[in-house]
Design a protein around this motif. Structure first.
Motif, short mmCIF file in Angstrom:
data_model
loop_
_atom_site.label_atom_id
_atom_site.label_comp_id
_atom_site.label_asym_id
_atom_site.label_seq_id
_atom_site.Cartn_x
_atom_site.Cartn_y
_atom_site.Cartn_z
N SER A 1 0.83 -1.20 0.00
CA SER A 1 0.00 0.00 0.00
C SER A 1 0.87 1.26 0.00
N ARG A 2 1.90 1.26 0.83
CA ARG A 2 2.77 2.44 0.90
C ARG A 2 3.59 2.58 -0.39
N THR A 3 4.03 1.45 -0.93
CA THR A 3 4.78 1.50 -2.19
C THR A 3 3.90 2.03 -3.31
N ASN A 4 2.66 1.61 -3.34
CA ASN A 4 1.71 2.09 -4.34
C ASN A 4 1.58 3.61 -4.27
N GLU B 1 3.92 -14.80 5.06
CA GLU B 1 2.83 -13.85 4.92
C GLU B 1 2.96 -13.21 3.53
N SER B 2 1.89 -13.25 2.77
CA SER B 2 1.95 -12.85 1.37
C SER B 2 0.88 -11.83 1.01
N ALA B 3 1.26 -10.85 0.19
CA ALA B 3 0.31 -9.89 -0.38
C ALA B 3 0.62 -9.76 -1.87
N ARG B 4 -0.43 -9.59 -2.66
CA ARG B 4 -0.26 -9.62 -4.12
C ARG B 4 -0.94 -8.41 -4.75
N ALA B 5 -0.21 -7.73 -5.63
CA ALA B 5 -0.73 -6.55 -6.32
C ALA B 5 -0.86 -6.85 -7.81
N PRO C 1 -5.10 -4.53 -6.65
CA PRO C 1 -4.75 -4.02 -7.98
C PRO C 1 -3.25 -3.78 -8.13
N PRO C 2 -2.77 -3.63 -9.36
CA PRO C 2 -1.34 -3.33 -9.59
C PRO C 2 -0.92 -2.04 -8.89
N LEU C 3 0.37 -1.91 -8.69
CA LEU C 3 0.93 -0.72 -8.04
C LEU C 3 1.03 0.43 -9.03
N GLU D 1 -4.58 5.68 -5.84
CA GLU D 1 -4.13 5.96 -4.49
C GLU D 1 -5.02 5.29 -3.45
N GLY D 2 -4.42 4.96 -2.30
CA GLY D 2 -5.18 4.46 -1.16
C GLY D 2 -5.64 3.03 -1.27
N MET D 3 -4.99 2.20 -2.09
CA MET D 3 -5.40 0.81 -2.26
C MET D 3 -4.96 -0.04 -1.06
N GLN D 4 -5.77 -1.06 -0.77
CA GLN D 4 -5.45 -2.00 0.31
C GLN D 4 -5.12 -3.37 -0.30
N TYR D 5 -4.20 -4.07 0.36
CA TYR D 5 -3.75 -5.37 -0.14
C TYR D 5 -3.86 -6.41 0.98
N PRO D 6 -4.82 -7.33 0.86
CA PRO D 6 -5.01 -8.35 1.90
C PRO D 6 -3.77 -9.23 2.06
N VAL D 7 -3.55 -9.68 3.27
CA VAL D 7 -2.43 -10.57 3.58
C VAL D 7 -2.94 -11.98 3.80
#
Length: 276
Positions: free
Chosen positions: A126-129, A156-160, A183-185, A189-195
């Motif tokens: 999220s921060r990288t995005n 622990e995995s998250a996928r964009a 979604p892709p990076l 703005e403000g996207m969340q990425y489930p873990v």
């Protein structure tokens, strides 16, 4: 009737052909220089050393596209995090040019830098995005980021927007990850990425890859993923090490007729020797 004109016309035609040939050669040299620069950027941005953790091994393979004058922006990375865990990432930048290669470096460096602030894979993506959106570029990237705890085997995995990873266990089970992802990076703005949490058990493997490994003119992505699932399952049962499995997965890329970069990252858990 003059006999000089045909000779003059022929000389003019030859001169024009010579000029066009020189221009074409100059353009080809310029394009070749751009490809060489992009390849140098790629090599310079990929990690030279991989982290070591007791009983866990990381192996990688990477083949740049170099199809015509195209150069992609795939990357892999593996590094020790401040809390002793291991960060693993793989991704693919949209586009096939020097800009894509440069943007790949920015994404990878951004992930590393922000990993010192937060280790949570979802928050990290999220921060990288949000960081990438401040760069003002039209490019975007897909990515998977994993955090491995060597003391427990928890991943622990998250996928964009990235292609899912493959898993296999020593008891013969294997499959394609079904985590939700985001979604892709670099798009919004403000996207969340489930873990999603997994456990890498003894003899098990996880295979992260880019779509250039399993998709191309000669192979549909679903068939390519199925081939990696079968190979990973056989490798886990047979006790194949991570490096050999990474090499085997990359051989699939040779059969897709790929026009894209191909990157593979394998993390495996050693078997425990049983002694009398």
């Amino acid at each position: 009737m003059s006999l000089e004109r045909p000779t003059e016309d022929g000389d003019e035609l030859l001169a024009r052909l010579g000029s066009l040939t020189a221009q074409a050669r100059e353009l080809a040299e310029m394009q070749r220089s751009r490809v060489e620069l992009a390849l140098a950027l790629q090599r310079g941005m990929l990690p030279r050393d991989l982290p070591h953790a007791s009983r866990f091994h990381v192996a990688v393979r990477y083949v740049p596209a170099c199809h015509g004058l195209n150069v992609g922006g795939d990357w892999y990375d593996a590094f020790a995090m401040p809390d002793g865990r291991v960060g693993l990432s793989i991704g693919d930048v949209q586009g096939h040019n020097i800009e894509a290669a440069a943007f790949m470096g920015q994404v990878r460096v951004g992930l590393r830098a922000l990993a010192s602030v937060t280790g949570d894979p979802g928050e990290l993506l999220s921060r990288t995005n949000d960081l990438l959106l401040t760069l003002g570029t039209d490019l975007f990237a897909t990515c998977t980021f994993m955090r491995l705890d060597p003391s427990t085997g928890v991943l622990e995995s998250a996928r964009a927007g990235h292609i899912p990873h493959i898993w296999a266990t020593a008891d013969g089970k294997s499959g394609i990850a079904e985590d939700e992802g985001g979604p892709p990076l670099g798009i919004q703005e403000g996207m969340q990425y489930p873990v999603t949490r997994y456990r890498l058990t003894t003899g098990g493997v996880f295979v992260l890859l880019t779509d250039g490994v399993v998709e191309g003119p000669s192979l549909h992505v679903d068939e390519g993923l199925d081939q990696v699932v079968r190979l990973a399952g056989v490798a886990a049962v047979a006790g194949m090490d991570a490096d050999a499995l990474a090499a085997g997965v990359m051989r699939i890329a040779e059969r897709v007729g790929h026009e894209d970069d191909a990157a593979v990252l394998v993390v495996g858990h050693d078997r425990i020797d049983v002694r009398p």
